[in-house]
Enzyme design. Structure first.
Site, PDB file in Angstrom:
ATOM      1  N   ASN A   1     -48.700 -36.775  13.057  1.00  0.00           N
ATOM      2  CA  ASN A   1     -50.034 -37.018  13.101  1.00  0.00           C
ATOM      3  C   ASN A   1     -50.425 -38.081  12.080  1.00  0.00           C
ATOM      4  O   ASN A   1     -50.601 -37.354  10.952  1.00  0.00           O
ATOM      5  CB  ASN A   1     -50.813 -35.952  13.288  1.00  0.00           C
TER       6      ASN A   1
ATOM      7  N   LYS B   1     -49.446 -35.431   8.821  1.00  0.00           N
ATOM      8  CA  LYS B   1     -48.996 -34.215   8.994  1.00  0.00           C
ATOM      9  C   LYS B   1     -47.737 -34.234   9.843  1.00  0.00           C
ATOM     10  O   LYS B   1     -47.677 -35.055  10.969  1.00  0.00           O
ATOM     11  CB  LYS B   1     -50.097 -33.609   9.851  1.00  0.00           C
TER      12      LYS B   1
ATOM     13  N   ARG C   1     -48.986 -38.392  17.786  1.00  0.00           N
ATOM     14  CA  ARG C   1     -50.260 -38.284  18.311  1.00  0.00           C
ATOM     15  C   ARG C   1     -50.885 -39.753  18.032  1.00  0.00           C
ATOM     16  O   ARG C   1     -50.929 -40.259  16.874  1.00  0.00           O
ATOM     17  CB  ARG C   1     -51.375 -37.392  17.355  1.00  0.00           C
TER      18      ARG C   1
ATOM     19  N   HIS D   1     -60.100 -35.712  21.644  1.00  0.00           N
ATOM     20  CA  HIS D   1     -59.332 -34.512  21.510  1.00  0.00           C
ATOM     21  C   HIS D   1     -58.883 -33.975  22.874  1.00  0.00           C
ATOM     22  O   HIS D   1     -58.895 -32.885  23.245  1.00  0.00           O
ATOM     23  CB  HIS D   1     -60.496 -33.624  21.258  1.00  0.00           C
TER      24      HIS D   1
ATOM     25  N   ARG E   1     -70.737 -36.764  11.380  1.00  0.00           N
ATOM     26  CA  ARG E   1     -71.015 -37.561  12.513  1.00  0.00           C
ATOM     27  C   ARG E   1     -72.360 -37.159  13.158  1.00  0.00           C
ATOM     28  O   ARG E   1     -72.496 -36.158  13.638  1.00  0.00           O
ATOM     29  CB  ARG E   1     -70.011 -37.880  13.382  1.00  0.00           C
TER      30      ARG E   1
ATOM     31  N   MET F   1     -69.013 -25.629   8.061  1.00  0.00           N
ATOM     32  CA  MET F   1     -69.963 -24.607   8.738  1.00  0.00           C
ATOM     33  C   MET F   1     -69.905 -23.254   7.808  1.00  0.00           C
ATOM     34  O   MET F   1     -70.969 -22.602   7.489  1.00  0.00           O
ATOM     35  CB  MET F   1     -69.365 -24.088  10.131  1.00  0.00           C
TER      36      MET F   1
ATOM     37  N   ILE G   1     -64.551 -23.982  14.128  1.00  0.00           N
ATOM     38  CA  ILE G   1     -65.699 -23.352  14.357  1.00  0.00           C
ATOM     39  C   ILE G   1     -65.666 -22.634  15.603  1.00  0.00           C
ATOM     40  O   ILE G   1     -66.078 -21.391  15.588  1.00  0.00           O
ATOM     41  CB  ILE G   1     -66.777 -24.173  14.324  1.00  0.00           C
TER      42      ILE G   1
ATOM     43  N   GLU H   1     -52.855 -28.286  19.252  1.00  0.00           N
ATOM     44  CA  GLU H   1     -52.412 -29.615  19.526  1.00  0.00           C
ATOM     45  C   GLU H   1     -50.859 -29.908  19.258  1.00  0.00           C
ATOM     46  O   GLU H   1     -50.432 -30.742  19.944  1.00  0.00           O
ATOM     47  CB  GLU H   1     -53.383 -30.614  18.629  1.00  0.00           C
TER      48      GLU H   1
HETATM   49  P1  AMP Z   1     -60.663 -27.937  12.681  1.00  0.00           P
HETATM   50  O1  AMP Z   1     -61.169 -29.373  12.639  1.00  0.00           O
HETATM   51  O2  AMP Z   1     -60.530 -27.461  13.820  1.00  0.00           O
HETATM   52  O3  AMP Z   1     -59.783 -27.852  11.482  1.00  0.00           O
HETATM   53  O4  AMP Z   1     -62.096 -27.319  11.991  1.00  0.00           O
HETATM   54  C1  AMP Z   1     -62.441 -27.377  10.591  1.00  0.00           C
HETATM   55  C2  AMP Z   1     -63.722 -26.880  10.484  1.00  0.00           C
HETATM   56  O5  AMP Z   1     -63.796 -25.309  11.012  1.00  0.00           O
HETATM   57  C3  AMP Z   1     -64.236 -26.789   9.092  1.00  0.00           C
HETATM   58  O6  AMP Z   1     -64.881 -27.941   8.588  1.00  0.00           O
HETATM   59  C4  AMP Z   1     -65.146 -25.418   9.178  1.00  0.00           C
HETATM   60  O7  AMP Z   1     -66.331 -25.962   9.317  1.00  0.00           O
HETATM   61  C5  AMP Z   1     -64.923 -24.819  10.370  1.00  0.00           C
HETATM   62  N1  AMP Z   1     -64.271 -23.503  10.021  1.00  0.00           N
HETATM   63  C6  AMP Z   1     -62.984 -23.034   9.578  1.00  0.00           C
HETATM   64  N2  AMP Z   1     -63.010 -21.651   9.239  1.00  0.00           N
HETATM   65  C7  AMP Z   1     -64.277 -21.157   9.677  1.00  0.00           C
HETATM   66  C8  AMP Z   1     -64.824 -20.047   9.664  1.00  0.00           C
HETATM   67  N3  AMP Z   1     -64.088 -18.882   9.340  1.00  0.00           N
HETATM   68  N4  AMP Z   1     -66.037 -19.759  10.003  1.00  0.00           N
HETATM   69  C9  AMP Z   1     -66.712 -20.879  10.153  1.00  0.00           C
HETATM   70  N5  AMP Z   1     -66.345 -22.101  10.386  1.00  0.00           N
HETATM   71  C10 AMP Z   1     -65.136 -22.297   9.863  1.00  0.00           C
END
Ligand code: AMP
Length: 409
Positions: A7, A14, A95, A184, A245, A287, A335, A388
């Site tokens: 990726n 990655k 990817r 996605h 965004r 988050m 999230i 993914e």
């Molecule tokens: P991803 O793009 O799927 O890697 O998701 C990244 C986002 O997931 C981060 O910016 C966080 O906002 C959220 N995230 C990861 N772990 C947690 C958690 N334990 N609780 C809430 N949000 C999380």
């Protein structure tokens, strides 16, 4: 059979090497700050297991070739490596963000295919050139290893025209290819297929709404295994509110901003992509930071959280209407998989639609697929960890084995 998944970004990439006999990740890693004075590399052997071995290296990687060359040496390293010889890698999956209308499925890369991916670059100026760079480096370093492009957009190519067209002059579509593409797709396809498997049904018999909520967020309506609508648009800026965004906004805001402040197109682009969303409203784009701020009584963080969940809820409602019948609502990505409060707020007051969650099941932490539905709700609420890389590796294998791609991931 070992498949390498790449990726590639403009200054980072990655990688994962997967053993497709067991779907096991043999090693994974990240190379960052390519082209800077000091770059960094993280490599993990047997990631996520009790025997994980990890190294971090700081060293200059003048270009992607330098970074990949180091990774190739690590793959065969006597201590940190996982294979004896690079010839054990039978294919490489890349990817690739934008496949336009040209690529409706993962595709073996040839010079002609690379040319088309290049031609699509104006639609993904940050992503497609980076993917091409990665593909060229792999083709040079592993000349006997076939490369396959797996497109973020391919799952969404089944959308009907009424869902992907914008109500702007038709020639914008004909001449400039302005339409909804969606992104996605690998994740939406993967979790939709997993949901059918979990429910013990054929994909053709299942309708789901998939919520990919990570740094970027998108929602898809999936009918019988095929995407019929998705929230991201021409670009990944559209749809629900995201970390930085804006998601859907009145397009006239751009015109108003330009007229009132004289902001340039570049500045508006940067503001809407990197300084908006949760970050724009409350200053935090992660988050977890928003929850901490909410606990301290930060009103803007509270507002950002509520706006985020409300924007997701609205998409679920509209896709429910579009699908007619929904068998499962799926939460995935950072999230979606980890944040029980977001899931609770999104699903609140939707009993009328047959959607409810069990608070105890929702609060339980697990990395497995799980059912968090409340009693009596006719729509299953599921948390399904996305993968993914595995999905890309499986698509790559299907192309190499000449199988017709299906959604049986
Ligand atoms: P991803 O793009 O799927 O890697 O998701 C990244 C986002 O997931 C981060 O910016 C966080 O906002 C959220 N995230 C990861 N772990 C947690 C958690 N334990 N609780 C809430 N949000 C999380």
């Amino acid at each position: 059979m070992k498949i390498l998944v790449i990726n590639c970004g403009s200054s980072s990439f990655k990688y994962q090497l997967l053993d497709m006999n067991s779907d096991k990740v043999m090693c994974s890693g990240l190379v960052e700050r390519i082209g800077e004075k000091v770059g960094s590399l993280t490599h993990k052997k047997d990631p996520g297991t009790d025997i994980e071995r990890k190294i971090n290296e700081e060293s200059p990687f003048p270009d992607h070739t330098a970074g990949m060359t180091r990774v190739m040496a690590l793959l065969t390293d006597p201590v940190l490596g996982v294979i004896k010889d690079l010839s054990e890698i039978k294919g490489c999956g890349h990817r690739t963000v934008q496949g336009g209308e040209e690529f409706t499925q993962s595709t073996l890369i040839t010079d002609e295919v690379l040319e088309v991916i290049q031609r699509l670059s104006p639609l993904a100026p940050l992503h497609n050139p980076a993917a091409i760079q990665g593909i060229r480096v792999i083709m040079k370093l592993l000349p006997n290893c076939p490369s396959v492009a797996v497109f973020d957009t391919e799952f969404h190519t089944t959308m009907p025209s009424k869902a992907y067209m914008y109500a702007v002059p038709y020639e914008f579509y004909e001449k400039l290819r302005v339409r909804r593409y969606g992104f996605h797709g690998t994740s939406h396809a993967y979790v939709a297929a997993k949901a059918a498997e979990f429910l013990g049904k054929k994909q053709a018999d299942v309708n789901v709404i998939t919520c990919h909520l990570g740094n970027g967020c998108s929602i898809s309506a999936v009918k019988g295994g095929k995407c019929i609508d998705t929230s991201m648009g021409l670009t990944p800026l559209a749809g629900v509110i995201m970390g930085s965004r804006c998601g859907d906004i009145d397009p006239a805001i751009l015109i108003y901003l330009a007229r009132q402040t004289g902001m340039s197109i570049e500045k508006i682009d940067d503001t809407l992509n990197r300084k908006s969303g949760l970050k724009g409203v409350c200053g935090f784009n992660d988050m977890r930071d928003i929850h901490t701020a909410c606990d301290k009584g930060d009103e803007k963080a509270e507002l950002a959280l509520n706006m985020f969940c409300y924007s997701i809820k609205k998409y679920i409602g509209s896709y429910y209407a579009v699908l007619g019948r929904v068998d499962a609502l799926i939460f995935t990505a950072g999230i979606g998989e980890n944040d029980s409060l977001v899931r609770e707020l999104v699903c609140a007051d939707m009993e009328g639609l047959g959607i409810s969650i069990d608070l105890a099941a929702n609060a339980a932490r697990s990395s497995a697929i799980r059912d968090i539905s409340g009693k009596g709700g006719k729509v299953k609420a599921l948390v399904i960890p996305t993968n993914e890389e595995l999905a890309i590796a499986k698509s790559t294998l299907q192309v190499l084995e000449g199988k017709k791609p299906d959604s049986d991931l």
